[in-house]
Design a protein around this motif. Sequence first.
Motif, PDB file in Angstrom:
ATOM      1  N   SER A 222       0.843  -1.197   0.000  1.00 20.44           N
ATOM      2  CA  SER A 222       0.000   0.000   0.000  1.00 20.44           C
ATOM      3  C   SER A 222       0.877   1.245   0.000  1.00 20.44           C
ATOM      4  O   SER A 222       2.055   1.205   0.348  1.00 20.44           O
ATOM      5  CB  SER A 222      -0.934   0.006   1.216  1.00 20.44           C
ATOM      6  N   ILE A 223       0.246   2.353  -0.414  1.00 17.30           N
ATOM      7  CA  ILE A 223       0.960   3.629  -0.506  1.00 17.30           C
ATOM      8  C   ILE A 223       0.121   4.704   0.159  1.00 17.30           C
ATOM      9  O   ILE A 223      -1.074   4.832  -0.097  1.00 17.30           O
ATOM     10  CB  ILE A 223       1.202   4.008  -1.988  1.00 17.30           C
ATOM     11  N   LYS A 224       0.760   5.490   1.025  1.00 17.48           N
ATOM     12  CA  LYS A 224       0.143   6.667   1.638  1.00 17.48           C
ATOM     13  C   LYS A 224       1.105   7.825   1.428  1.00 17.48           C
ATOM     14  O   LYS A 224       2.159   7.878   2.063  1.00 17.48           O
ATOM     15  CB  LYS A 224      -0.073   6.462   3.131  1.00 17.48           C
ATOM     16  N   GLU A 225       0.801   8.707   0.516  1.00 21.81           N
ATOM     17  CA  GLU A 225       1.635   9.856   0.152  1.00 21.81           C
ATOM     18  C   GLU A 225       3.098   9.448  -0.026  1.00 21.81           C
ATOM     19  O   GLU A 225       3.464   8.906  -1.044  1.00 21.81           O
ATOM     20  CB  GLU A 225       1.484  10.976   1.168  1.00 21.81           C
TER      21      GLU A 225
ATOM     22  N   ARG B 136       9.175   6.743   0.919  1.00 26.61           N
ATOM     23  CA  ARG B 136       9.354   6.572  -0.524  1.00 26.61           C
ATOM     24  C   ARG B 136      10.771   6.916  -0.964  1.00 26.61           C
ATOM     25  O   ARG B 136      11.342   6.274  -1.831  1.00 26.61           O
ATOM     26  CB  ARG B 136       8.346   7.460  -1.253  1.00 26.61           C
ATOM     27  N   TYR B 137      11.381   7.909  -0.341  1.00 28.66           N
ATOM     28  CA  TYR B 137      12.689   8.391  -0.768  1.00 28.66           C
ATOM     29  C   TYR B 137      13.838   7.457  -0.377  1.00 28.66           C
ATOM     30  O   TYR B 137      14.948   7.628  -0.832  1.00 28.66           O
ATOM     31  CB  TYR B 137      12.937   9.799  -0.224  1.00 28.66           C
ATOM     32  N   TYR B 138      13.546   6.458   0.472  1.00 31.32           N
ATOM     33  CA  TYR B 138      14.577   5.508   0.861  1.00 31.32           C
ATOM     34  C   TYR B 138      14.604   4.277  -0.039  1.00 31.32           C
ATOM     35  O   TYR B 138      15.418   3.387   0.168  1.00 31.32           O
ATOM     36  CB  TYR B 138      14.418   5.093   2.320  1.00 31.32           C
ATOM     37  N   VAL B 139      13.727   4.237  -1.022  1.00 27.48           N
ATOM     38  CA  VAL B 139      13.746   3.138  -1.986  1.00 27.48           C
ATOM     39  C   VAL B 139      14.952   3.329  -2.877  1.00 27.48           C
ATOM     40  O   VAL B 139      15.141   4.372  -3.492  1.00 27.48           O
ATOM     41  CB  VAL B 139      12.447   3.103  -2.812  1.00 27.48           C
ATOM     42  N   THR B 140      15.799   2.311  -2.942  1.00 29.04           N
ATOM     43  CA  THR B 140      17.013   2.387  -3.740  1.00 29.04           C
ATOM     44  C   THR B 140      16.718   2.192  -5.211  1.00 29.04           C
ATOM     45  O   THR B 140      17.245   2.899  -6.059  1.00 29.04           O
ATOM     46  CB  THR B 140      18.016   1.314  -3.278  1.00 29.04           C
ATOM     47  N   GLU B 141      15.854   1.227  -5.513  1.00 29.89           N
ATOM     48  CA  GLU B 141      15.605   0.885  -6.902  1.00 29.89           C
ATOM     49  C   GLU B 141      14.245   0.224  -7.039  1.00 29.89           C
ATOM     50  O   GLU B 141      13.810  -0.507  -6.156  1.00 29.89           O
ATOM     51  CB  GLU B 141      16.702  -0.076  -7.367  1.00 29.89           C
TER      52      GLU B 141
END
Length: 111
Positions: free
Chosen positions: A73-76, A93-98
């Motif tokens: 799931s995604i919340k903002e 979200r910004y800690y996703v590497t790839e």
Amino acid sequence: MLIFPAYAQTATAQPATGGLMEMIIQFVLVMGILYLLLIRPQQKKMKKHMAELMAIKTGDKVLVSGIIGKVVSIKENELTVNIAKDTDIKVMRYYVTEVLKDEKELVKKEK
């Protein structure tokens, strides 16, 4: 007398022509080369990465700090990632590497 007296020659001092202007031109050229070789490619790479992050949707496989999981799931800016059966973690979200591609898509691109 074996020692000859040394006479100083009077030389006219040559003014430094274009010294400051040449230095400014060289500085601008070096900065331009640095921009083209280092800064611009990094900005393009960062822009592409941000576009990938904003395009994440549920069901995508992502790599987060060495952990591979599936987005539930995604919340903002917060993602819930399933990393094992009944094990979910919340990640910014910004800690996703790839964002990982499916193996089928990778095989198609190789051919």
